[in-house]
Scaffold this motif. Structure first.
Motif, PDB file in Angstrom:
ATOM      1  N   TRP A 284      40.638  41.688  40.823  1.00  0.00           N
ATOM      2  CA  TRP A 284      40.317  43.080  41.158  1.00  0.00           C
ATOM      3  C   TRP A 284      39.614  43.144  42.516  1.00  0.00           C
ATOM      4  N   ARG A 285      38.646  42.242  42.719  1.00  0.00           N
ATOM      5  CA  ARG A 285      37.919  42.226  43.989  1.00  0.00           C
ATOM      6  C   ARG A 285      38.847  41.940  45.168  1.00  0.00           C
ATOM      7  N   THR A 286      39.772  41.013  44.976  1.00  0.00           N
ATOM      8  CA  THR A 286      40.712  40.673  46.046  1.00  0.00           C
ATOM      9  C   THR A 286      41.555  41.879  46.429  1.00  0.00           C
ATOM     10  N   ALA A 287      41.989  42.643  45.427  1.00  0.00           N
ATOM     11  CA  ALA A 287      42.793  43.838  45.702  1.00  0.00           C
ATOM     12  C   ALA A 287      41.998  44.857  46.511  1.00  0.00           C
ATOM     13  N   VAL A 288      40.708  45.021  46.193  1.00  0.00           N
ATOM     14  CA  VAL A 288      39.876  45.973  46.937  1.00  0.00           C
ATOM     15  C   VAL A 288      39.564  45.457  48.331  1.00  0.00           C
TER      16      VAL A 288
ATOM     17  N   THR B 111      34.651  32.695  31.917  1.00  0.00           N
ATOM     18  CA  THR B 111      35.656  32.257  32.887  1.00  0.00           C
ATOM     19  C   THR B 111      36.848  33.206  32.926  1.00  0.00           C
ATOM     20  N   LEU B 112      37.296  33.658  31.753  1.00  0.00           N
ATOM     21  CA  LEU B 112      38.410  34.609  31.710  1.00  0.00           C
ATOM     22  C   LEU B 112      38.042  35.918  32.408  1.00  0.00           C
ATOM     23  N   MET B 113      36.820  36.383  32.184  1.00  0.00           N
ATOM     24  CA  MET B 113      36.365  37.608  32.844  1.00  0.00           C
ATOM     25  C   MET B 113      36.249  37.392  34.346  1.00  0.00           C
ATOM     26  N   ALA B 114      35.806  36.200  34.759  1.00  0.00           N
ATOM     27  CA  ALA B 114      35.687  35.891  36.185  1.00  0.00           C
ATOM     28  C   ALA B 114      37.041  35.983  36.874  1.00  0.00           C
ATOM     29  N   GLY B 115      38.086  35.452  36.223  1.00  0.00           N
ATOM     30  CA  GLY B 115      39.424  35.519  36.806  1.00  0.00           C
ATOM     31  C   GLY B 115      39.905  36.947  36.975  1.00  0.00           C
ATOM     32  N   GLY B 116      39.662  37.794  35.982  1.00  0.00           N
ATOM     33  CA  GLY B 116      40.083  39.190  36.076  1.00  0.00           C
ATOM     34  C   GLY B 116      39.330  39.955  37.146  1.00  0.00           C
ATOM     35  N   VAL B 117      38.002  39.767  37.205  1.00  0.00           N
ATOM     36  CA  VAL B 117      37.196  40.477  38.202  1.00  0.00           C
ATOM     37  C   VAL B 117      37.550  40.019  39.611  1.00  0.00           C
ATOM     38  N   GLN B 118      37.824  38.707  39.768  1.00  0.00           N
ATOM     39  CA  GLN B 118      38.162  38.204  41.093  1.00  0.00           C
ATOM     40  C   GLN B 118      39.476  38.782  41.586  1.00  0.00           C
TER      41      GLN B 118
ATOM     42  N   SER C 176      32.081  41.200  43.515  1.00  0.00           N
ATOM     43  CA  SER C 176      31.751  39.815  43.864  1.00  0.00           C
ATOM     44  C   SER C 176      30.577  39.318  43.039  1.00  0.00           C
ATOM     45  N   ALA C 177      29.538  40.159  42.913  1.00  0.00           N
ATOM     46  CA  ALA C 177      28.360  39.760  42.142  1.00  0.00           C
ATOM     47  C   ALA C 177      28.711  39.566  40.670  1.00  0.00           C
ATOM     48  N   LEU C 178      29.497  40.480  40.112  1.00  0.00           N
ATOM     49  CA  LEU C 178      29.878  40.377  38.709  1.00  0.00           C
ATOM     50  C   LEU C 178      30.762  39.153  38.475  1.00  0.00           C
ATOM     51  N   GLY C 179      31.737  38.948  39.365  1.00  0.00           N
ATOM     52  CA  GLY C 179      32.618  37.794  39.233  1.00  0.00           C
ATOM     53  C   GLY C 179      31.859  36.478  39.363  1.00  0.00           C
ATOM     54  N   SER C 180      30.951  36.408  40.347  1.00  0.00           N
ATOM     55  CA  SER C 180      30.174  35.182  40.547  1.00  0.00           C
ATOM     56  C   SER C 180      29.253  34.915  39.368  1.00  0.00           C
ATOM     57  N   ALA C 181      28.693  35.973  38.786  1.00  0.00           N
ATOM     58  CA  ALA C 181      27.843  35.788  37.601  1.00  0.00           C
ATOM     59  C   ALA C 181      28.641  35.122  36.482  1.00  0.00           C
TER      60      ALA C 181
END
Length: 305
Positions: free
Chosen positions: A20-24, A11-18, A240-245
């Motif tokens: 990052w994805r939003t910024a891109v 969950t912590l990793m999901a928050g960080g990746v999301q 998106s794929a990494l965050g969703s995983a």
């Protein structure tokens, strides 16, 4: 019920990746329509979702798990709910009161807790509920962007289109989480990560067909733009794929509301990126809101022990 401690790092990793994805993904907002920008997440995310599933299977070979009879239904429901939630949130941004729409969309954690209790019988401790309330209050304070808005200001705005779209967005995001959690429970395996990756690959494929079919029927010209932006879109799809995983792994192993409130650390990552990388000045209200979010996460974690 928490079935594995892996839900927390996931969950912590999901928050960080999301974050990052939003910024891109912001780079695509000016060149693509609402539905085209949504399709990018699924169309370009599908190859990465399949790679994640295939790579994990090669690293940890197990028999092919059987799927329950309701597996396709939950994948379709969760995938469609996510598409609707994302479109509603962007629609809320199009109304004048951007602040209120954003704030009310963050009621997702509360709505998710109520729905998961009603639909799946998931219960949380009073301390975890306090954490949810604290986190939602913090995000709502952050969404004001430094403006002075009291509790009554948010209540008065309930009838505004931005608020209605925001609340509806939070509802469908909560339904997404419940649909995904139920789908992972239909994968007959003792490995929650494998279950999450199977659900991810199937759901993203279904979302690509659903939103891609809509785009071809209603906005065929936008499809060319989706392929023309492949450099940036590919990055969005990968993240998106990494965050969703990570999100799906969290949903497979812990209550929906608990995952969502801990996942609000995304706000902390976003604020940190803006402050330290973009050199944006942090307002006093933003610092208080960030403290409330962190406190909410700590309370939710303490309540889950």
């Amino acid at each position: 019920m928490i079935s594995s401690p892996i839900w927390l790092p996931a969950t912590l990793m999901a928050g960080g990746v999301q974050a990052w994805r939003t910024a891109v993904q912001r780079r695509l907002s000016q060149s693509l329509s609402l539905n085209a920008a949504g399709l990018v997440r699924y169309l370009y995310g599908l190859p990465f979702a399949l790679l994640l599933l295939g790579g994990y299977w090669l690293a940890f070979p197990v028999p092919v798990p059987s799927l329950g009879p309701l597996f396709p239904l939950f994948c379709i429901g969760g995938g469609l709910a996510q598409i609707i939630a994302t479109n509603l949130l962007i629609l809320a941004f199009g109304h004048r009161n951007f602040v209120v729409g954003t704030a009310y969309s963050k009621t997702e954690a509360v709505q998710g807790a109520l729905l998961s209790f009603l639909l799946m019988g998931e219960r949380l401790s009073p301390l975890a509920w306090a954490g949810i309330g604290c986190g939602v209050a913090g995000v709502m304070l952050l969404s004001t962007g430094g403006r002075r808005m009291g509790p009554m200001d948010f209540i008065r705005a309930l009838g505004q289109p931005a608020a209605l779209c925001g609340i509806a967005s939070g509802l469908f995001f909560a339904l997404t989480a419940i649909g995904i959690r139920r789908a992972t429970q239909q994968v007959e395996t003792g490995d929650p990560i494998l279950a999450a990756l199977v659900v991810l690959a199937v759901t993203v494929a279904l979302q690509t067909m659903m939103q891609g079919g809509w785009l071809l029927a209603r906005e065929p010209g936008e499809m060319r733009r989706v392929f023309a932006t492949w450099r940036v879109s590919g990055q969005v799809g990968m993240l998106s794929a990494l965050g969703s995983a990570c999100w799906f792994t969290g949903f497979a192993t812990a209550p929906v509301a608990l995952v969502r409130i801990v996942g609000q650390v995304e706000v902390a990552f976003t604020m940190g990126f803006a402050h330290f990388y973009l050199k944006e000045q942090m307002q006093r209200s933003e610092a208080i809101g960030l403290l409330l979010v962190v406190t909410g996460v700590v309370l939710a974690l303490a309540g889950s022990l």
